[in-house]
Design an enzyme around this catalytic site. Sequence first.
Site, PDB file in Angstrom:
ATOM      1  N   PRO A  17       0.828  -1.205   0.000  1.00  0.00           N
ATOM      2  CA  PRO A  17       0.000   0.000   0.000  1.00  0.00           C
ATOM      3  C   PRO A  17       0.864   1.258   0.000  1.00  0.00           C
ATOM      4  O   PRO A  17       2.010   1.219   0.438  1.00  0.00           O
ATOM      5  CB  PRO A  17      -0.776  -0.109   1.313  1.00  0.00           C
ATOM      6  CG  PRO A  17       0.106  -0.914   2.197  1.00  0.00           C
ATOM      7  CD  PRO A  17       0.822  -1.880   1.312  1.00  0.00           C
ATOM      8  N   SER A 264       7.062   5.190   9.643  1.00  0.00           N
ATOM      9  CA  SER A 264       7.089   4.009   8.792  1.00  0.00           C
ATOM     10  C   SER A 264       5.699   3.411   8.678  1.00  0.00           C
ATOM     11  O   SER A 264       4.775   3.799   9.388  1.00  0.00           O
ATOM     12  CB  SER A 264       8.060   2.968   9.355  1.00  0.00           C
ATOM     13  OG  SER A 264       7.420   2.248  10.384  1.00  0.00           O
ATOM     14  N   LYS A 265       5.594   2.446   7.776  1.00  0.00           N
ATOM     15  CA  LYS A 265       4.312   1.779   7.566  1.00  0.00           C
ATOM     16  C   LYS A 265       3.826   1.126   8.851  1.00  0.00           C
ATOM     17  O   LYS A 265       2.641   0.967   9.069  1.00  0.00           O
ATOM     18  CB  LYS A 265       4.445   0.721   6.464  1.00  0.00           C
ATOM     19  CG  LYS A 265       4.681   1.338   5.098  1.00  0.00           C
ATOM     20  CD  LYS A 265       4.578   0.326   3.980  1.00  0.00           C
ATOM     21  CE  LYS A 265       4.663   1.062   2.638  1.00  0.00           C
ATOM     22  NZ  LYS A 265       4.504   0.200   1.483  1.00  0.00           N
ATOM     23  N   ARG A 266       4.768   0.731   9.687  1.00  0.00           N
ATOM     24  CA  ARG A 266       4.395   0.035  10.922  1.00  0.00           C
ATOM     25  C   ARG A 266       3.921   0.976  12.031  1.00  0.00           C
ATOM     26  O   ARG A 266       3.437   0.524  13.057  1.00  0.00           O
ATOM     27  CB  ARG A 266       5.584  -0.788  11.436  1.00  0.00           C
ATOM     28  CG  ARG A 266       5.841  -2.035  10.635  1.00  0.00           C
ATOM     29  CD  ARG A 266       7.074  -2.745  11.132  1.00  0.00           C
ATOM     30  NE  ARG A 266       8.253  -1.885  11.065  1.00  0.00           N
ATOM     31  CZ  ARG A 266       8.971  -1.701   9.966  1.00  0.00           C
ATOM     32  NH1 ARG A 266       8.652  -2.315   8.858  1.00  0.00           N
ATOM     33  NH2 ARG A 266      10.021  -0.905   9.965  1.00  0.00           N
TER      34      ARG A 266
END
Length: 514
Positions: A17, A264-266
């Site tokens: 994504p 970040s994505k996390r």
Amino acid sequence: MTTSNVRVRFAPSPTGPLHMGGVRTALYNYLFARAHGGKFLLRIEDTDQTRYVEGAEDYVREALTWCGIEIDEGVVAGGEFGPYRQSERNAFYREAVELLLVSGHAYLAFDTPEELDALRKQAELDKNVFQYDASSRGGLKNSMSLSEEEVEALIENETPYIVRFKTPDIAEDITFTDEIRGNVTISSAVVDDKVLVKADGLPTYHLANVVDDYGMEISHVIRGEEWLPSAPLHIMLYRAFGWDAPKFAHLSLILKPTGNGKLSKRDGDAGGFPVFPIEWKDPKTGNMASGYREHGYEPEAFLNMLLMLGWNPGDDREMFTLEEAAKVFSLDKVVKSSARFSPDKARWFNEQYLRQKPMAELVPALIEIAGLQGITLDERDAGVVLKLMLERVTFLHEILEAKWLFGAPKHEDFDEKMVRKKWKPETAGYMSDLKTMLASTTLFKADEIESRFKSHLEEKDLSFGQVLLPFRLALTGAGGGPSMFEFAEFLGLETTLERLDFGTSMIEKMKEEQ
Ligand code: GLU
């Protein structure tokens, strides 16, 4: 209008994504194109088959559509420089790499991954770093070190090979002007002989990116800071081809809300905020990651927040629609330093946009989301509810959380702590007097109710706190909310009295249980 030569592109790799940082990159490219009457392209960089993720390309397009970022040229939109998906452009890359091989700017390399690994490990033991470049390539298995016959024999035997870029034998400074950072100089010595074509015959990012930016007549490459170290290689590639390089602008990182490190994505969800524009379901694990859209953000608010994360107009204005931003956007106002993401600011932007929206849009939107929850609202009620609640919520759907707007509160809806603190033994009596007073109100309108309420308090020598909060508790079960006079008008006399009775008896029962 003058025809502009400005052509910029957003070039995501479909590896998952799109992170909100990626949307910001797309947004700045889009605004730059609009500000200059240029074109905004969407190119899909899908040459790395091993990292390809099903659904990621569709996701990018859906996310951009939700944001209102329109694509002039690209996948789906089409255009005269297509195809715009790199996996469909291999013929261009083969032709280009041939030019470099002929001119001696690239060479074939036959070293196996195991051989290179061994060299890396050995260098590590020697407290060294192995780099495939002028210092080492003479001793390795490639078309620069082997004879023509040896190379031909290897090819005939179908020995796998890759194509590498030949960096200069004598290190030189590569200097270019970054539109945001000014002059940047990086020594060619830090660049190794990068792979241009992989063993599967597909180009790497570097080759495909340069060939396409040139082929698609991109004027400005506006991309994330993580690509800054690649810029000298790209400049050397343009030179090797004999092509003029586009202008470069590298956008600084977006930092976590704590300011410590890259967002970040996390970081999403766990931190209570989304990092993706729209929801994403991982096709392998089935895990869901939430999106701004599903959280209830207005796309305009999301974009405005992203716009201000790294750009400012030079004064203290903060609110910009896409059209307004397109008029004033310029790269020289993009900040060099990293911007810290603030979830609170994101919510603030949403509140501003929500409150600015015309009723003609809000009313049907509320009716629709209410319907999804099984709440039937007519236009009149939706309008009143919005008037009561809009200043008190960040998202439209939060209005629906105030269930007492749509029906009498149930036992479990009463705020027990409030009841304990604010409902005294004498309160039920106050409510009964209040009911008598309300029942005799001829014009059941907020102003009238309010003025009669005040006289009633004076008459009984009671304070607001003694009566108004219990009145609210009885009608809504909650300790806070909109003006009770306006809310009573919304309910109408009959329902107000019914709720007052019902709430009072419910609370009295709760008090007995406490
Ligand atoms: N495909 C690269 C990415 O995913 C694009 C980098 C660039 O814009 O040159 O970020």
